[in-house]
Design a protein around this motif. Sequence first.
Motif, PDB file in Angstrom:
ATOM      1  N   GLU A 227       0.787  -1.232   0.000  1.00 38.70           N
ATOM      2  CA  GLU A 227       0.000   0.000   0.000  1.00 38.70           C
ATOM      3  C   GLU A 227       0.822   1.286   0.000  1.00 38.70           C
ATOM      4  O   GLU A 227       0.332   2.322   0.477  1.00 38.70           O
TER       5      GLU A 227
ATOM      6  N   HIS B 141      -8.305  -3.688  -0.492  1.00 39.17           N
ATOM      7  CA  HIS B 141      -7.465  -3.718   0.718  1.00 39.17           C
ATOM      8  C   HIS B 141      -6.370  -2.641   0.656  1.00 39.17           C
ATOM      9  O   HIS B 141      -6.217  -1.837   1.576  1.00 39.17           O
TER      10      HIS B 141
ATOM     11  N   HIS C 128      -6.013   0.962   2.846  1.00 35.04           N
ATOM     12  CA  HIS C 128      -4.869   1.290   3.704  1.00 35.04           C
ATOM     13  C   HIS C 128      -4.547   2.786   3.677  1.00 35.04           C
ATOM     14  O   HIS C 128      -3.891   3.291   4.591  1.00 35.04           O
TER      15      HIS C 128
ATOM     16  N   GLU D   9      -3.605  -3.954   9.792  1.00 31.33           N
ATOM     17  CA  GLU D   9      -3.950  -5.108   8.948  1.00 31.33           C
ATOM     18  C   GLU D   9      -5.293  -5.732   9.337  1.00 31.33           C
ATOM     19  O   GLU D   9      -6.107  -6.042   8.473  1.00 31.33           O
TER      20      GLU D   9
ATOM     21  N   TYR E  77      -3.628 -10.908  10.604  1.00 27.83           N
ATOM     22  CA  TYR E  77      -4.548 -10.426   9.568  1.00 27.83           C
ATOM     23  C   TYR E  77      -5.987 -10.892   9.845  1.00 27.83           C
ATOM     24  O   TYR E  77      -6.880 -10.094  10.077  1.00 27.83           O
TER      25      TYR E  77
HETATM   26 ZN    ZN Z   1      -2.663  -4.889   4.446  1.00 24.27          ZN
END
Ligand code: ZN
Length: 886
Positions: free
Chosen positions: A267, A300, A304, A323, A384
């Motif tokens: 990211e 995702h 971020h 995360e 995660y």
């Molecule tokens: Zn991530």
Amino acid sequence: MEAPKEIFLKDYKLPDYYFDTVDLKFSLGEEKTIVSSKIAVFPRIDGSTSPLVLVGQDLKLLSIKVNNKELKEGDYHLDARRLTLVSPPSGAFTLEIDNEIYPHKNTSLEGLYKSSGNFCTQCEAEGFRKITYYQDRPDIMAKYTCRIEADKSLYPVLLSNGNLIEQGDLEGGKHYVLWEDPFKKPCYLFALVGGQLESRDDTFTTRSGRKVSLRIWTPAQDLPKTAHAMYSLKAAMKWDEDVFGLEYDLDLFNIVAVPDFNMGAMENKSLNIFNSKLVLASPETATDADYAAILGVIGHEYFHNWTGNRVTCRDWFQLSLKEGLTVFRDQEFSSDMGSRTVKRIADVSRLRNFQYPQDAGPMAHPVRPHSYIKMDNFYTVTVYEKGAEVVRMYKTLLGSQGFRKGMDLYFQRHDGQAVTCEDFFAAMRDANGADFCNFLLWYSQAGTPSVKVISSYNADAHTFSLKFSQDVPPTPGQPVKEPMFIPVAVGLLDSSGKEMPLTSVYHNGALQSLASNGGPVYSTVLRVTKREEEFVLSDINERPIPSLLRNFSAPIRLETDLTDSDLFFLLAHDSDEFNRWEAGQVLARKLMLSLVSDFQQSKPLVLNQKFVHGLRSMLCDSSLDKEFISKAITLPGEGEIMDMMDIADPDAVHAVRTFIRKQLAQELKTELLSTIESNRSSDEYVFDHPSMARRALKNIALAYLAALEDPELTELALCEYRNATNMTEQFAALAAIAQNPGQNRDDVLADFYKKWQHDFLVVNKWFALQAMSDVPGNVENVRKLLNHPAFDLRNPNKVYSLVGGFCGSPVNFHSKDGSGYKFLGELVVQLDKINPQVASRMVSAFSRWRRYDETRQKLAKAQLEMIMSTNGLSENVFEIASKSLA
Ligand code: ZN
Ligand code: 0A1
């Protein structure tokens, strides 16, 4: 080499120095790259002159200046990992460093490296130190500029974070660019790309009316395959505005796809770098699962930007802060774009198949680990996926609006900061005036809580009692655990399958009303916080069937006193669709475990007809979502069953699962055949839920039928293979045929390779399919494939497909002759010299060796010991192998 050092959360100290601005210059070259940095440094405490310690790895220092004056030896100290300024000036000062790096030799794929001739970077977690000397920790946030100079014909595109503010030509066929990122960031979000790339361009207008340029960069020939990624990006940008009120904050957003990448994607601020696998898709080359993964991961990384970049982590122990939260956000995004229930089922299956085993093994660690040797080893399913479950529990407890209030307060308090998991917890609590009692234990205690529930109905008092008891198993370093705060969502069904109204609950000596807005509720969240605890629901007019842990409201193992007939009833009637699926899974798990025991005692295997009947009704229920049906008729994975056994027996579990699949195929043959008939379509490929659901159902029906090894059904699968117009159906047919060894299998595998040899992503599917196969003695095929011209140990995707795929196959990896273990042991040693991160992921396959019988234990242990005795072992592999043996 220094002995690997363990780093502890409890030792966290604020840095002595902060960096205000960082001006980087790169001169990219074939043999070496020169990096120059100019950093505005200031002490945390005015007047302090403590040493400034910078870290660096595989760098050649050229020069170092403080306030424009070159330092001499003695002013600084240099070793293999650190550059220490012995006595920096008091107050703010400028530090300038020049160093050399060698990206073409960097096979670790962290820092600056080359992928298919292009330059790219990967700095999370601690890769920036492979670029230049720095305080490589996330609480050092600074504003960056980045000037890149390179040969114009070899590297026409030069990208970094933020906005392009200057560019021009230089002598000798070179050119330069200057990028400026207006946002403060930690160095792990720095990125640079240089190469021959082209972009698909689009725009997104934010809700406040700002027009953002979107660019997805790939080699020219892959551009047609970026349409879905662009669609996903725009959908994600819109969703974050709609659901969280979060708008993108720059005028440019770049995504670059590279074929060599250790993880899925990264990211970096406004310059996301992706594994090609998660960008490139066309109906002919990518499956529905690939399309869904691209949607989720593009989302995702984009999400971020707020959860990770604008608000980042104070230290790497807090990784789940960004995360867990961002996985939760991408799960919600995918749910809103497709089917919520099906997405939940997929996420819970993943948790059960991968996170539960980790939480019960030698690498078990809390969502916020207490220590690590190599941070790379803690990008785990626990941080995660379990982390995402923790975030989901806040939402379950607070409701959508309460959760949103908590998020708003989190950003209001912490924008531009590097913070901790407690800060997130406090925002959720304070925004809602909530009492979360010991909820924080979810961050510090490892292990999956086991919860038992005993129910009883009192016909005279019209009450229904649920008695809970909980236990958190010991994990490494945590022998004794406290009881956790477990939200258990509950509903009750009456004998006709209708939901019963819930009016009040008696708990802790008090009667609490459950009515909301004057009306009854049909589902409530019980807050289980003690080792043993009872809840009594009142005004229950008949013996109910409880639907417990609805939508999987907490990441626990639940044991209930529901009978098989209760479970069949829930399978047929529960209004909580997740729990309908779950009831079927509980039945399947019980059935599989009991057949495993029969198998081990050499008893004949007989399939329970009620189970067959239950699945038949699901298969034929046209009111159900087709993808839901395909999940409901899928048996729990072999890993999930082994995880429930005292001594994991891969052969027995595999034999039983195969037996049940064949038996089901036989008994449901007519229904499965008509499922295939009625779910064919000649329409063009569309990525939407109804089309994917149709394909999923058709494909699972084909997989069942092909398992029968009946020539007519094999011919049917061959036909599907030949006629398929998209990869989803083509690959499913190939996999269905490849279940059974023989000429047909060999022929289609060869045909598939011939068709797709030019496309490395498709070839990886071909590797994985063969690697995961349960055909006897498959280790030999896998060894041969290591030497296949399309294989390359330096490419992580290829290793994950072939080696990772093989380790995921219970029968061959765990072969009792030790051949699978030997294969992996040798490979890890070889791979570790090339790419420690990938090697360490592979060595993890050994970590649960104690779960198996003595023969297997001895064989696996010998390989771990062999690995540990290897000279020059990386810290990555050392950590996993040594903890596995401990
Ligand atoms: Zn991530
Ligand atoms: N932050 C990225 C994942 C990532 C982590 C580590 C990496 O290299 C060691 C690379 C990527 C994400 O969550 O998507």
